[in-house]
Write an enzyme that holds these catalytic residues in place. Structure first.
Site, PDB file in Angstrom:
ATOM      1  N   ASP A 313       0.960  -1.285   0.364  1.00 58.66           N
ATOM      2  CA  ASP A 313       0.609   0.194   0.269  1.00 58.66           C
ATOM      3  C   ASP A 313       0.702   1.033  -0.248  1.00 58.66           C
ATOM      4  O   ASP A 313       2.154   1.170  -0.519  1.00 58.66           O
ATOM      5  CB  ASP A 313      -0.560  -0.220   1.004  1.00 58.66           C
ATOM      6  CG  ASP A 313      -2.060   0.246   1.244  1.00 58.66           C
ATOM      7  OD1 ASP A 313      -2.247   2.025   0.695  1.00 58.66           O
ATOM      8  OD2 ASP A 313      -3.619  -0.072   0.869  1.00 58.66           O
ATOM      9  N   HIS A 345      -3.472   6.062   2.797  1.00 60.11           N
ATOM     10  CA  HIS A 345      -4.524   5.031   2.538  1.00 60.11           C
ATOM     11  C   HIS A 345      -3.883   3.910   3.505  1.00 60.11           C
ATOM     12  O   HIS A 345      -4.708   2.756   3.560  1.00 60.11           O
ATOM     13  CB  HIS A 345      -4.595   4.338   1.248  1.00 60.11           C
ATOM     14  CG  HIS A 345      -4.971   4.046   0.848  1.00 60.11           C
ATOM     15  ND1 HIS A 345      -4.796   2.203  -0.271  1.00 60.11           N
ATOM     16  CD2 HIS A 345      -6.845   3.407   0.305  1.00 60.11           C
ATOM     17  CE1 HIS A 345      -5.891   1.672   0.338  1.00 60.11           C
ATOM     18  NE2 HIS A 345      -6.950   2.953  -0.294  1.00 60.11           N
ATOM     19  N   ALA A 449      -7.066  -8.491  -8.430  1.00 58.56           N
ATOM     20  CA  ALA A 449      -7.795  -9.364  -7.675  1.00 58.56           C
ATOM     21  C   ALA A 449      -8.636  -9.777  -9.226  1.00 58.56           C
ATOM     22  O   ALA A 449      -9.171 -11.561  -8.533  1.00 58.56           O
ATOM     23  CB  ALA A 449      -9.642  -7.911  -7.665  1.00 58.56           C
ATOM     24  N   TYR A 451      -6.877 -12.211 -11.201  1.00 58.71           N
ATOM     25  CA  TYR A 451      -6.332 -13.530 -11.196  1.00 58.71           C
ATOM     26  C   TYR A 451      -7.068 -14.570 -10.474  1.00 58.71           C
ATOM     27  O   TYR A 451      -7.266 -14.213  -9.744  1.00 58.71           O
ATOM     28  CB  TYR A 451      -4.861 -13.162 -11.147  1.00 58.71           C
ATOM     29  CG  TYR A 451      -4.344 -12.094 -12.169  1.00 58.71           C
ATOM     30  CD1 TYR A 451      -4.660 -12.099 -13.538  1.00 58.71           C
ATOM     31  CD2 TYR A 451      -3.797 -10.853 -11.224  1.00 58.71           C
ATOM     32  CE1 TYR A 451      -4.280 -11.586 -14.572  1.00 58.71           C
ATOM     33  CE2 TYR A 451      -3.244  -9.859 -12.464  1.00 58.71           C
ATOM     34  CZ  TYR A 451      -3.410 -10.001 -14.215  1.00 58.71           C
ATOM     35  OH  TYR A 451      -2.861  -9.007 -14.870  1.00 58.71           O
ATOM     36  N   VAL A 454      -5.688 -15.849  -6.975  1.00 60.66           N
ATOM     37  CA  VAL A 454      -5.961 -14.089  -5.879  1.00 60.66           C
ATOM     38  C   VAL A 454      -7.498 -14.366  -4.853  1.00 60.66           C
ATOM     39  O   VAL A 454      -8.335 -14.395  -6.291  1.00 60.66           O
ATOM     40  CB  VAL A 454      -5.975 -12.418  -6.816  1.00 60.66           C
ATOM     41  CG1 VAL A 454      -6.037 -11.635  -5.870  1.00 60.66           C
ATOM     42  CG2 VAL A 454      -4.159 -12.816  -6.771  1.00 60.66           C
ATOM     43  N   SER A 501     -11.390  -1.329  -0.835  1.00 63.08           N
ATOM     44  CA  SER A 501     -10.111  -1.354  -0.432  1.00 63.08           C
ATOM     45  C   SER A 501     -10.140  -1.771   1.113  1.00 63.08           C
ATOM     46  O   SER A 501      -9.576  -2.325   1.921  1.00 63.08           O
ATOM     47  CB  SER A 501      -9.661   0.123  -0.401  1.00 63.08           C
ATOM     48  OG  SER A 501      -8.344   0.510  -1.255  1.00 63.08           O
TER      49      SER A 501
END
Length: 557
Positions: A313, A345, A449, A451, A454, A501
């Site tokens: 991140d 973040h 995400a 793939y 994942v 997130s």
């Protein structure tokens, strides 16, 4: 009576032989043999260095040793942690280990003496700078540069038998002439991505990435490409992922698509792609409901869950009241000269995972160790972006530390380097958990995400309704609270945030609960436990809005 005794004796002998045969079959069955896939070392090592051995079929520590050896030397390494998929050890000071020498690492069965390893390359003891002639523990002369001075961390060539056979020294190519393709790397030649091409704004506009199977192949490739006008900006072996990553500046007057076309035609066995840019998923506004909604168990500091979680991140503000007493180990993966993005973040996501339970931003697994990799910098009028190579290097670093759970609250276009990274991380025992995206219900899949290896996490609100800006699609795996979730903000205090997130860390924390109970669980089984226990929402079974449904954490204290 005598017959009964004879039969009992015969039975005992038969059982003993059967047990011995079974043990021998188990020992020699290649499917059950220990396999080392990574050793957490990029260059050489010196006494006191930590070695993280990754692989499979290690079994339990009882009756086994981790051994460093060559034809004449056998040294046992002190082990601090041993599971079926990872071993953490320390290189001891030992007179038999010669500076500059190479050794194989393997697992020895103390009872049978059997030694097995599938390590891809040997381990080198660091050479030293003192050029005075020295002798080793056996009285033999040590080559100049291998005395007892300051360790030299630059690795020298491995033993000749370890070098790839058939490799020719690359000739200097005339600019504009395609060079001879070096031997094919041990990286699969992946088919083109089935996603739209990326726009120039979503990638570095003056560089591309190359993947090779070994550092030697990367070096040979770099030498040839330098002759074609490419600038080698970085070249690094990523041992956990099992490949070498090269970052190349493209020649002046070329753009990324044209360079990729030329490189792929000239080097068909090598993987090339753009250095795609990724962005952290964004935020919104207010409420406090998440733990109750999913029935989060009591995992206060008193629980002391011994588990590691990785975070890729922005940087994390470790001085924040919610984090200053937490175990947060940080490392920066930004390109040199790039200004770091504000830590807002990363701090928010970190607090959701390991925030102090005594603060008003209590984390889900506060006693976990958080390994925070900062990849986001500022550019283009303060646009926050992270590069593909930074993500790959961060994941490899986490793997070297033995971290198996990685939270990726970021998204962007598809990229072959990122796809291979996700797959190799999965194969090494890591579970990647990523935000499903905030591009809207009609948007295309985002990555990582999207793939296969994942876990893609979408967000819902307190009323079990999907986040209005969340992506939808067949790649969505699971839903978690992600609308008006309270988290820390950089500096001090907190705020409500919305987005996928902020849903991803709930799933990462739930994975940590499972891993704490079963340290040897495979990524596939761990993912199945998370999705298999989810509370079905929307259409029966898996759907494109909620995946398998709402996260239901397993375990606790």
């Amino acid at each position: 009576m005598l017959g009964a005794l004879r039969f009992a004796g015969f039975l005992a002998v038969a059982l003993s032989l059967a047990t011995t045969a079974t043990a021998q079959n188990t020992t020699h069955d290649p499917r059950n043999a220990p396999r080392i896939t990574g050793i957490g070392v990029i260059s050489c090592v010196e006494p006191g260095d930590r070695i993280v051995v990754k692989g499979s079929n290690f079994g339990r520590a009882g009756g086994k040793s981790l051994i460093l050896k060559d034809s004449y030397v056998r040294v046992e390494l002190p082990v601090t942690r041993w599971t079926d998929r990872s071993i953490v050890a320390t290189l001891p000071r030992h007179s038999a280990l010669s500076p500059g020498a190479w050794y194989q690492l393997g697992i020895e069965n103390k009872r049978s003496g059997e030694w097995t390893s599938a390590q891809r390359r040997p381990l080198q003891i660091c050479a030293v700078k003192d050029t005075d002639t020295q002798v080793d523990a056996s009285g033999n002369p040590i080559d100049p540069g291998r005395g007892t001075g300051t360790p030299d961390r630059r690795p020298v060539d491995p033993p000749r038998e370890e070098r790839p056979t058939g490799t020719k020294r690359p000739s200097t190519a005339t600019p504009g002439t395609p060079p001879q393709q070096p031997p094919g790397p041990s990286v699969p030649n992946l088919p083109p991505l089935a996603v739209p091409g990326t726009a120039a704004a979503d990638q570095e506009d003056d560089e591309v990435l190359a993947i090779t199977g070994t550092l030697a192949e990367a070096t040979a490739l770099a030498q040839q490409l330098t002759g074609l006008g490419y600038a080698v900006r970085s070249l690094q072996e990523l041992p956990v992922l099992g490949f070498a990553l090269v970052r190349l500046g493209i020649p002046g007057g070329q753009d990324v698509p044209a360079s990729l076309d030329t490189l792929r035609q000239s080097f068909p066995a090598t993987l090339f792609d753009a250095n795609t840019l990724y962005a952290p998923q964004a935020a919104a506004e207010p409420r406090h409901y998440a733990r109750e909604l999913i029935g989060w168990p009591d995992v206060s500091q008193a629980c002391r869950l011994e588990v590691d979680v990785g975070l890729i991140d922005t940087a994390v503000d470790r001085s924040h009241p919610a984090l200053r007493d937490s175990s947060v180990l940080a490392r920066n993966f930004l390109t040199a000269g790039l200004k770091p993005a504000p830590p807002d973040h990363g701090t928010a996501v970190a607090s959701l995972i390991v925030g102090d339970p005594a603060s008003n931003t209590s984390g889900l697994v506060p006693s976990a160790r958080l390994y925070a990799a900062a990849i986001f910098g500022l550019r283009d009028n303060d646009r926050v972006v992270g590069t593909t190579d930074a993500i790959a290097r961060a994941i490899d670093w986490l793997g070297q530390q033995g971290v198996r759970i990685v939270n990726l609250s970021l998204s962007g276009p598809g990229n072959q380097v990122l796809r291979l990274t996700a797959r190799r991380a999965h194969e090494s025992g890591m579970i990647l958990i990523a935000a499903a995206g905030n591009e809207g219900p009609n948007a295309a899949p985002v990555f990582p995400a999207g793939y296969q290896h994942v876990v893609a996490v979408t967000a819902i609100d307190a009323a079990l309704q999907p986040y209005s800006e969340a992506n939808r699609g067949g790649y969505i795996d699971i839903a978690a609270p992600g609308v008006d979730v309270w988290s820390a903000r950089s500096g001090k205090g907190g705020r409500y945030s919305s987005g996928t997130s902020f849903a991803a860390p709930f799933v990462a924390a739930a994975a940590a609960l499972v891993l704490a109970q079963d340290p040897d669980i495979t990524p596939t089984l761990l993912g199945q436990k998370l999705t298999g226990s989810a509370r079905d929402l929307g259409a029966p079974g898996r759907d494109s809005t909620f995946g398998w449904g709402l996260l239901q954490p397993l375990g606790g204290c």
